[in-house]
Design a protein around this motif. Structure first.
Motif, PDB file in Angstrom:
ATOM      1  N   ARG A 203      35.420 -12.252 -20.841  1.00 23.74           N
ATOM      2  CA  ARG A 203      35.615 -14.126 -20.720  1.00 23.74           C
ATOM      3  C   ARG A 203      37.405 -13.364 -20.908  1.00 23.74           C
ATOM      4  NH1 ARG A 203      31.975 -16.977 -24.469  1.00 23.74           N
ATOM      5  NH2 ARG A 203      34.117 -16.931 -25.694  1.00 23.74           N
ATOM      6  N   ALA A 204      38.027 -12.820 -21.825  1.00 22.14           N
ATOM      7  CA  ALA A 204      39.107 -12.766 -22.071  1.00 22.14           C
ATOM      8  C   ALA A 204      39.876 -11.341 -21.308  1.00 22.14           C
ATOM      9  CB  ALA A 204      39.200 -11.852 -23.571  1.00 22.14           C
TER      10      ALA A 204
ATOM     11  N   ALA B 157      21.996  -8.603 -31.743  1.00 21.52           N
ATOM     12  CA  ALA B 157      23.048 -10.342 -30.814  1.00 21.52           C
ATOM     13  C   ALA B 157      24.937 -10.456 -31.040  1.00 21.52           C
ATOM     14  CB  ALA B 157      21.877 -11.220 -31.977  1.00 21.52           C
ATOM     15  N   THR B 158      24.584  -9.444 -32.055  1.00 23.42           N
ATOM     16  CA  THR B 158      25.801  -9.107 -32.549  1.00 23.42           C
ATOM     17  C   THR B 158      26.814  -8.927 -31.666  1.00 23.42           C
ATOM     18  OG1 THR B 158      25.521  -8.814 -35.463  1.00 23.42           O
ATOM     19  CG2 THR B 158      28.252  -8.332 -34.401  1.00 23.42           C
ATOM     20  N   LEU B 159      26.317  -7.446 -30.736  1.00 21.45           N
ATOM     21  CA  LEU B 159      26.964  -6.537 -29.720  1.00 21.45           C
ATOM     22  C   LEU B 159      27.364  -7.725 -28.858  1.00 21.45           C
ATOM     23  CD1 LEU B 159      26.235  -3.316 -29.610  1.00 21.45           C
ATOM     24  CD2 LEU B 159      28.139  -3.772 -29.609  1.00 21.45           C
ATOM     25  N   ARG B 160      26.166  -8.649 -28.285  1.00 22.85           N
ATOM     26  CA  ARG B 160      25.734  -9.566 -27.399  1.00 22.85           C
ATOM     27  C   ARG B 160      27.228 -11.050 -27.624  1.00 22.85           C
ATOM     28  NH1 ARG B 160      20.891 -10.757 -28.039  1.00 22.85           N
ATOM     29  NH2 ARG B 160      19.630  -9.098 -25.748  1.00 22.85           N
ATOM     30  N   ALA B 161      27.776 -11.217 -28.325  1.00 14.69           N
ATOM     31  CA  ALA B 161      28.244 -11.827 -28.651  1.00 14.69           C
ATOM     32  C   ALA B 161      29.450 -11.398 -28.333  1.00 14.69           C
ATOM     33  CB  ALA B 161      28.489 -12.560 -30.074  1.00 14.69           C
ATOM     34  N   GLN B 162      29.915 -10.918 -29.187  1.00 13.82           N
ATOM     35  CA  GLN B 162      30.628  -9.471 -28.800  1.00 13.82           C
ATOM     36  C   GLN B 162      31.317  -9.446 -27.213  1.00 13.82           C
ATOM     37  OE1 GLN B 162      32.317  -6.622 -31.390  1.00 13.82           O
ATOM     38  NE2 GLN B 162      31.999  -7.897 -33.799  1.00 13.82           N
TER      39      GLN B 162
ATOM     40  N   ALA C 175      38.466  -7.427 -16.313  1.00  9.28           N
ATOM     41  CA  ALA C 175      36.712  -6.621 -16.306  1.00  9.28           C
ATOM     42  C   ALA C 175      35.525  -7.278 -16.465  1.00  9.28           C
ATOM     43  CB  ALA C 175      37.477  -5.155 -16.909  1.00  9.28           C
ATOM     44  N   HIS C 176      34.904  -6.640 -15.340  1.00  9.42           N
ATOM     45  CA  HIS C 176      33.453  -7.091 -16.011  1.00  9.42           C
ATOM     46  C   HIS C 176      32.771  -6.782 -17.123  1.00  9.42           C
ATOM     47  CE1 HIS C 176      30.272  -9.723 -15.917  1.00  9.42           C
ATOM     48  NE2 HIS C 176      29.308  -8.722 -14.710  1.00  9.42           N
ATOM     49  N   VAL C 177      33.141  -6.841 -18.153  1.00  5.67           N
ATOM     50  CA  VAL C 177      31.730  -6.717 -19.622  1.00  5.67           C
ATOM     51  C   VAL C 177      30.503  -7.399 -19.445  1.00  5.67           C
ATOM     52  CG1 VAL C 177      31.800  -5.599 -21.765  1.00  5.67           C
ATOM     53  CG2 VAL C 177      34.181  -6.675 -20.430  1.00  5.67           C
ATOM     54  N   THR C 178      30.041  -6.579 -19.141  1.00  2.75           N
ATOM     55  CA  THR C 178      28.024  -6.694 -19.174  1.00  2.75           C
ATOM     56  C   THR C 178      27.422  -5.995 -21.032  1.00  2.75           C
ATOM     57  OG1 THR C 178      26.889  -4.569 -18.030  1.00  2.75           O
ATOM     58  CG2 THR C 178      27.810  -6.570 -16.668  1.00  2.75           C
ATOM     59  N   PHE C 179      26.380  -6.928 -21.076  1.00  2.00           N
ATOM     60  CA  PHE C 179      25.409  -5.755 -22.406  1.00  2.00           C
ATOM     61  C   PHE C 179      23.877  -6.211 -21.681  1.00  2.00           C
ATOM     62  CE2 PHE C 179      22.900  -6.548 -26.269  1.00  2.00           C
ATOM     63  CZ  PHE C 179      23.150  -5.518 -27.040  1.00  2.00           C
ATOM     64  N   ALA C 180      23.387  -4.719 -21.796  1.00  2.00           N
ATOM     65  CA  ALA C 180      21.807  -4.785 -21.880  1.00  2.00           C
ATOM     66  C   ALA C 180      21.356  -4.410 -23.456  1.00  2.00           C
ATOM     67  CB  ALA C 180      21.011  -4.063 -20.823  1.00  2.00           C
ATOM     68  N   THR C 181      20.213  -4.355 -23.849  1.00  2.00           N
ATOM     69  CA  THR C 181      19.242  -4.066 -24.602  1.00  2.00           C
ATOM     70  C   THR C 181      17.822  -4.720 -24.096  1.00  2.00           C
ATOM     71  OG1 THR C 181      19.189  -4.213 -27.270  1.00  2.00           O
ATOM     72  CG2 THR C 181      19.125  -6.165 -26.591  1.00  2.00           C
ATOM     73  N   HIS C 182      17.044  -3.267 -25.009  1.00  2.00           N
ATOM     74  CA  HIS C 182      15.176  -2.728 -24.899  1.00  2.00           C
ATOM     75  C   HIS C 182      14.441  -2.177 -26.106  1.00  2.00           C
ATOM     76  CE1 HIS C 182      11.784  -2.949 -22.817  1.00  2.00           C
ATOM     77  NE2 HIS C 182      11.908  -1.763 -22.822  1.00  2.00           N
TER      78      HIS C 182
ATOM     79  N   ASP D  36      45.256 -11.810 -24.017  1.00  2.00           N
ATOM     80  CA  ASP D  36      43.711 -10.689 -23.439  1.00  2.00           C
ATOM     81  C   ASP D  36      44.300 -10.098 -25.347  1.00  2.00           C
ATOM     82  OD1 ASP D  36      43.356 -11.883 -21.312  1.00  2.00           O
ATOM     83  OD2 ASP D  36      44.024  -9.763 -19.543  1.00  2.00           O
ATOM     84  N   GLU D  37      45.402  -9.584 -25.281  1.00  2.00           N
ATOM     85  CA  GLU D  37      45.638  -8.502 -26.663  1.00  2.00           C
ATOM     86  C   GLU D  37      45.113  -9.782 -27.856  1.00  2.00           C
ATOM     87  OE1 GLU D  37      46.198  -5.684 -26.570  1.00  2.00           O
ATOM     88  OE2 GLU D  37      46.881  -4.837 -24.367  1.00  2.00           O
ATOM     89  N   LEU D  38      45.557 -10.552 -27.592  1.00  2.00           N
ATOM     90  CA  LEU D  38      45.351 -11.572 -28.556  1.00  2.00           C
ATOM     91  C   LEU D  38      43.399 -11.872 -29.065  1.00  2.00           C
ATOM     92  CD1 LEU D  38      48.302 -13.767 -28.899  1.00  2.00           C
ATOM     93  CD2 LEU D  38      47.895 -12.430 -30.425  1.00  2.00           C
ATOM     94  N   ARG D  39      43.365 -11.852 -28.160  1.00  2.00           N
ATOM     95  CA  ARG D  39      41.921 -12.488 -28.000  1.00  2.00           C
ATOM     96  C   ARG D  39      40.667 -11.103 -27.934  1.00  2.00           C
ATOM     97  NH1 ARG D  39      43.651 -14.708 -22.363  1.00  2.00           N
ATOM     98  NH2 ARG D  39      43.427 -17.464 -22.655  1.00  2.00           N
ATOM     99  N   ALA D  40      41.562 -10.310 -27.928  1.00  2.00           N
ATOM    100  CA  ALA D  40      40.519  -9.246 -27.964  1.00  2.00           C
ATOM    101  C   ALA D  40      40.456  -8.574 -29.061  1.00  2.00           C
ATOM    102  CB  ALA D  40      41.104  -7.884 -26.982  1.00  2.00           C
TER     103      ALA D  40
END
Length: 381
Positions: free
Chosen positions: A268-269, A257-262, A272-279, A236-240
Motif C-alpha cells: 500500500r505504501a 503471518a508477520t511477513l504477510r502483514a508487513q 511497486a506491487h509487493v506480493t507474498f506467497a507461502t507453502h 512513502d519513506e515514513l510509512r516504510a
C-alpha cells in the motif's frame, strides 16, 4: 526415588533438556518450576527472581490455578525463609515450614503448606533466584511424608542447570535487545537522510513555484506537480520506516503471518506491487524465524528504495525440516562483485551474517538490467 535409578535418571535428563530448549527468560523460569515439581513429586513449586527493592522482579508458580494465584494477591516480599536463601545461598529443608521461627504467615487465599524444600539458584557468587517446593505427595497422606536428603541433592543438581539455562536466556534476550537497538539506529539514520533530502528538495521546489506563479504560471504549475511528487515520496519513506520500526509479532503470529502483514503494508505504501506467497512452512526456532524476517526486511528495503522495481515478490516455502525465503524484484539490478569492490554492501554483509548465524546460507543473484533475487535457506530446528 521410588521408581528406581533408571527412571530417575531419565526424568532428570528430560528436565534438563526441557530447560535447554527454551530461550525466553519467562519460558525458562516456567520450565524450571514445572520440571522441579514433577521430578520431586511435589504439590507446589515456585521460583522467585529478586529485584533490587526487597521484592521479586518475577515469580513463577506451578501447582496453583490462575484463579488461586489471582486470589493470593501481590507478589511476596523477600523475608523469612525466602530471604535466607537469597542472602546466603543455603538450601532449606523443613519438616513443617509453619513451625520455623522465620515463618511470617501467608495471605488468606494462600494454599496451606507443610514440608518445604528450598534451593538457591546461583551463578558463581551471584544468586539469581530461589527455587522451592512444598507438600511432597505421599502414598499414604495420613502417615505424612517429607522431602529427603536425596530430594535435596537432586534439586541442587537441577538448580545448577537452571542457573545455566537462566543465564543463557538472559544473554539471549540482551543480544536481541542490542540487535533491535542497532536496527532502530540504522533505520533512524536512513529515515533522517532519506526524508531530509526529500523535504529539502520539496522546500526549494515550493519556493521556486512561489517565485514563478505570477510571471510564468505554466512553469509554476510544473513545479507544484514536483512538490506533490516529492511529498508523496517522503510519505512513502515514513510509512516504510514505521513498518520496519514496528515490533514484529513473531511470538504471537509466527513468521508467515508477520511477513504477510508487513508485505501488505509495503504494497500500500509504495508504487511497486509487493506480493507474498507461502507453502507448507512449519514453526521454526525463534532465532531462525527472526533471522529470516530481518533478511526479508533488508531485501525489501533494497528493492523498494534502490532498485526502481515495479514488482517485488516474497515467497516462504518449506525445505525439508527447514525453510527457504526468496525475495525477487524486476528492478535495475546490480553487479555484486562491483558493489564489493566499491566498498558498498546494500546490507548484503549483515544478511549473510544473519544466515550463517542460524546455520543457513544466503545467495544473491543479480546483474544490471535483470533485477535481483535473494534467497536464504535455514535448516530445521
Amino acid at each position: 526415588m521410588t521408581n528406581g535409578p533408571r527412571s530417575g535418571l531419565t526424568a532428570v535428563s528430560t528436565a534438563l533438556l526441557a530447560m535447554s530448549r527454551q530461550l525466553e527468560v519467562r519460558e525458562v523460569l516456567q520450565t524450571i518450576v514445572a520440571s522441579a515439581r514433577e521430578l520431586l513429586d511435589a504439590r507446589y513449586a515456585a521460583l522467585g527472581v529478586p529485584d533490587d527493592h526487597g521484592g521479586f522482579a518475577q515469580f513463577v508458580v506451578d501447582g496453583v490455578t490462575d484463579e488461586e494465584w489471582k486470589a493470593i494477591g501481590p507478589l511476596p516480599r523477600q523475608h523469612g525463609i525466602l530471604a535466607s536463601m537469597l542472602q546466603d545461598a543455603t538450601p532449606q529443608r523443613l519438616g513443617d515450614v509453619r513451625k520455623d521461627p522465620r515463618f511470617g504467615g501467608w495471605p488468606d487465599a494462600h494454599p496451606d503448606m507443610r514440608d518445604f524444600l528450598g534451593m538457591p539458584v546461583a551463578d558463581g557468587e551471584e544468586i539469581l533466584g530461589a527455587l522451592f517446593l512444598a507438600n511432597k505427595n505421599c502414598p499414604d497422606p495420613a502417615g505424612g511424608c517429607g522431602f529427603t536428603a536425596e530430594d535435596e541433592e537432586l534439586l541442587g543438581v537441577l538448580a545448577q542447570h537452571a542457573a545455566i539455562a537462566l543465564t543463557n536466556a538472559r544473554l539471549y534476550e540482551r543480544s536481541r535487545e542490542l540487535t533491535i537497538a542497532e536496527e532502530r539506529t540504522r533505520l533512524a539514520h536512513e529515515l533522517h537522510d532519506a526524508v531530509s533530502q526529500k523535504l529539502f528538495s520539496l522546500r526549494l521546489t515550493a519556493q521556486a513555484a512561489t517565485a514563478l506563479v505570477d510571471r510564468d504560471p505554466a512553469r509554476a504549475k510544473d513545479a507544484l506537480g514536483e512538490v506533490a511528487r516529492l511529498a508523496a515520496e517522503a510519505a512513502d519513506e515514513l510509512r516504510a520506516a514505521v513498518v520496519e520500526l514496528r515490533p514484529a509479532g513473531l511470538d504471537e503470529d509466527g513468521l508467515a503471518a508477520t511477513l504477510r502483514a508487513q508485505v501488505k503494508v509495503l504494497d500500500r505504501a509504495h508504487a511497486a506491487h509487493v506480493t507474498f506467497a507461502t507453502h507448507g512452512v512449519r514453526a521454526l526456532p525463534a532465532a531462525q524465524e527472526e533471522a529470516l524476517l530481518r533478511v526479508a526486511q533488508e531485501a525489501l528495503h533494497n528493492a523498494l528504495r534502490h532498485s526502481g522495481a515495479g514488482r517485488v515478490e516474497v515467497a516462504l516455502t518449506r525445505l525439508g525440516p527447514g525453510a527457504a525465503l526468496r525475495v525477487s524484484d524486476d528492478g535495475r539490478g546490480f553487479d555484486p562483485s562491483a558493489v564489493r569492490r566499491a566498498g558498498r554492501h546494500l546490507g548484503l554483509v549483515s544478511m549473510r551474517d544473519r544466515a550463517h548465524g542460524v546455520g543457513g546460507r544466503l545467495t544473491v543473484d543479480s546483474e544490471p538490467g535483470k533485477g535481483t533475487t535473494i534467497e536464504m535457506e535455514v535448516p530445521g530446528g
